[in-house]
Write an enzyme that holds these catalytic residues in place. Sequence first.
Site, PDB file in Angstrom:
ATOM      1  N   HIS A 166       0.808  -1.224   0.000  1.00  0.00           N
ATOM      2  CA  HIS A 166       0.000   0.000   0.000  1.00  0.00           C
ATOM      3  C   HIS A 166       0.839   1.271   0.000  1.00  0.00           C
ATOM      4  O   HIS A 166       0.391   2.322  -0.476  1.00  0.00           O
ATOM      5  CB  HIS A 166      -0.931  -0.017   1.212  1.00  0.00           C
ATOM      6  CG  HIS A 166      -2.164   0.816   1.060  1.00  0.00           C
ATOM      7  ND1 HIS A 166      -2.270   1.883   0.179  1.00  0.00           N
ATOM      8  CD2 HIS A 166      -3.374   0.752   1.685  1.00  0.00           C
ATOM      9  CE1 HIS A 166      -3.467   2.428   0.272  1.00  0.00           C
ATOM     10  NE2 HIS A 166      -4.159   1.764   1.168  1.00  0.00           N
ATOM     11  N   ASP A 386     -10.434  -4.018 -18.434  1.00  0.00           N
ATOM     12  CA  ASP A 386     -10.702  -4.998 -19.488  1.00  0.00           C
ATOM     13  C   ASP A 386      -9.372  -5.469 -20.078  1.00  0.00           C
ATOM     14  O   ASP A 386      -8.671  -4.702 -20.740  1.00  0.00           O
ATOM     15  CB  ASP A 386     -11.575  -4.348 -20.570  1.00  0.00           C
ATOM     16  CG  ASP A 386     -11.835  -5.255 -21.757  1.00  0.00           C
ATOM     17  OD1 ASP A 386     -11.403  -6.426 -21.743  1.00  0.00           O
ATOM     18  OD2 ASP A 386     -12.465  -4.791 -22.726  1.00  0.00           O
TER      19      ASP A 386
END
Length: 463
Positions: A166, A386
């Site tokens: 993170h 995608d």
Amino acid sequence: MAGSTEALRFTVRRKAAELVAPAGPTPRELKRLSDIDDQDGLRFHIPVIQFYRRQASMAGRNPAAVVREAVSRALVPYYPFAGRLRELEARKLAVDCTGEGVLFTEADADVRLEHFGDALQPPFPGLDELIFDVPGSSQVLGTPLLLFQVTRLACGGFILGVRLMHTMADAQGLVQFLGAVAEMARGMATPTVKPVWERSLLEARDPPRPGYAHREYDEVPDTNGTIVPLDDMAHRSLFFGAGEVAAIRSHLPPPLRSRATTFEVLTGCLWRCRTSALAPDADEEMRMICIVNARGNANKNGKSAIPSGYYGNAFAFPVAVARAGELCARPLAHAVELVRRAKSEVDVEYMRSVADLMVQRGRPHFTVVRAYLASDVTKAGFGDLDFGWGRPVYGGPAKGGVGAIPGVASFLIPFKNGKGEDGIVVPMCLPGPAMDKFVVEMARLLRPATAVDVVHDAIRSAL
């Protein structure tokens, strides 16, 4: 509200994890993280999971090979991800841009996508097998900063699991990188969004001079425990469609009903119901920590202080504080107003103040004692990624929690339920008995308020 997914058993066969290095030469240098990036509260790995259906146009294509090659190519412009963290003086973190690469695992599972249910949502069965913790890979220093696992399913679909250190990026920064991977998987030569490092923009001033109270970093004595124990935890996911949100709004007075955002309404509601369910002493201070992104905030010149393409952590943890008794006794409007007030503090100066405090106080962790954290990822873009197989059936956080601490955090995740209705799903983790009380409290606010309820709330607010 949906309970945990019924036990779904399946076997995952993994190949040995490998390192995927940048596809071309990259600079060898040491790049310092910002003083927002390297605070204690971000020194952990966050898991993200994406589910994809079989796509006839991609028949014969191996999703693992496609994603692996695209990751390698994307690591050329995003080369710091291929490095390793080092700790410098005063606990300062920096990336040693070694070009060693990120971890990648190829796997197969004897399960079909439909076996996970019509409405995919956390918690996910078999998550530890779908984002496998490669031994020795989960430390902060000297380990890969990203881990990928592509698991092919028996139906021809696949699951992409990603684990990120993170300190390197927030949700928007991770989506920016994964967007570049997705573009390259679809054949593009370079990413549409050019990566921007510039972590110096969020470094402390010299000398540091915090200008806010920053009660999110209060040193709170844990006299009664952290309230949320680590055993006997129950997991539920709550769905909020337009009807549910409207019902909760009906419990607010008209001015607040129209101006409060959906995040503020839901966060105030969750905070109040959760506090009531945990039943702390009335005089205990409860904290509602909100993740607020500073991207888009302008500086004194009217320009965005965080440039387009910046993929570091660019958010703050502003906190609303209230005594438990008052929070539960007063109307919902009280909790929502406190959340609104906390959120409104965050601007460029607030971010600089946080950076100053980090340096001044040794990069502390935000307090988790009697605290609850909410992060809105509805606009992060995980659902748009995608890789050639279309948009994911589900894309976003793999679970709630902060690092190894369960029950402290919830994500607001965009979601389409089994009826095709768009809304928000919120994973919740609480001790079993508290979860039962939470469900009862939430049910009350999911019933539209009557005129009598509104009058009663007005009277309570005035007292």
